[in-house]
Design a protein around this motif. Sequence first.
Motif: not given
Length: 546
Positions: A261-271
């Motif tokens: 879930k953390l990985r998914d959240k971070l993927s929405r604000i960066g690369d």
Amino acid sequence: MTDFRIGAELFKDMMISAANYLEHNKKLINDLNVFPVPDGDTGTNMLLTIVSAVKEITSIDIEKTDKIGILMQAISDGALKGARGNSGVILSQLFRGFAKSVPPDTEELSAADFALAMEQGAQTAYKAVMKPKEGTILTVARSMAEEARRQADSGADVFALMNGVIEKGQSTLKKTPELLAVLREAGVVDAGGAGLLVIYKGFKMALDGEEVTDDLDLAAPASLPAAAMTNISTANIEFQYCTEFFITNLINGVTEETIDKLRDKLSRIGDSLVVVGDSALIKVHVHTNMPGKALQYATRLGELSRVKIDNMKEQHNSITGLSPARPKKPISIVAVCAGEGLANIFRDYRVDELIAGGQSMNPSTEDIKKAIENAPSDHVIVLPNNKNIILAAEQAGKLVDKDVHVLPTKSFPQGLSTVLMYNEGSSLEENLKEMTSALDKVKSACVTRAIRDSRTNGFVIKEGEYIAILEDDIVSHGTDITVLTKDLMKKMVDDEDAVITLYYGQGIAEEDARALADEIGRLYKDLDMEVYNGGQPIYDYILSVE
């Protein structure tokens, strides 16, 4: 008998002692390499790997963090980042197994705890190797772990356990030639196993209170930059801040699902996102325009440690001579090679990222990881082009959030042969199939000089003689490079072949290379003869026949 235990500060001293002792014995271990070529191989690779682990733990304030579990995880992370060559990767997996067996809040290790760590280390290392061979570092690691378990079960303390483990390691190392014919013929023991024994002897020195020096040079040796770095530009950066941090002291209930879930959240604000870890420690790397938001997400899982935020646009303004950013591609190719001529050939065939390395200069897992991250695609094919780099490439592929495929190329000719089969219009699956099929269609060999007297493959080789290596075997030796190379061609060419290619290395004059090519051409008039300036170190000539 006192129940002596190993704390974080002592184990840090043990690691420093092991690194110092390995530094002192590096050349002896390198000289155990079966082939008498200037590898700079096993001892160097293991040293660079353990130095990377020591660098990681020296950043931990032991006075404030007395948890050996945290220290173990740092050792695992550092070793993996710096792993070079097969021996380095295997050593990093031994440390990874150690870390898996020690909970992060552990303050001290008993003899039984240390035995369990050694067992987990050996099991993890075996699993990391596709086809493990006996008579190698793996055999020595397993036998030492078995002895550690026997010692612990008999009630031995840490000192007795370490003595028994080293004694068992020495006896097992002496038996490695009985398990591997190539060692028996060369009259040497396994270099990786010897390196591991040196590390444990270094551990023992610290345990016994022998002098432990802190003057080990922890600076990584200067390495050649990736040959394609001049093609990289950060001028058009979508996400400005390179944000890295660890999440420690995780809250109760953190699971793989939580990390996803953390990985998914971070993927929405960066690369360029990498999130690795478990319920003990999480490492995050992300390029984002909202580093504060990334840190906010992370603090919901635990405490932040070693936060690092770099402004990549600011960094770019201090760099000159970079070319425009490359467009995104469906598939990228990353290749390892040594020699500007060989690098230029790969560039001509649209290899996207080049990593300087090969024999005597194995790139680290981190070097390969960075090249994969820089490649302008989410689907990356990696060509190691050296059998001692394949494992490091496979480990690097696991550290990035990309679809990575490592083709087990063992030489430049093999790598080039696979690149020639690449078709930009084909799918990833089709390209992988065609490129893999090319591995067996090219025969590759090289000519170099022996750096010491040696016995191998039935030959008695003298220092300074030329040796011809066909695939992985020394097939001839002699004092005349022309005679030797022509004899090598007889072992390579058959009726099905159409092209002979010769790449000449550093120190070879073009006229000498072309004169040799003319002589070979006269012997095989029906085959095309091609000559290129490879500029490669170590090898006077690299040859391919297909």
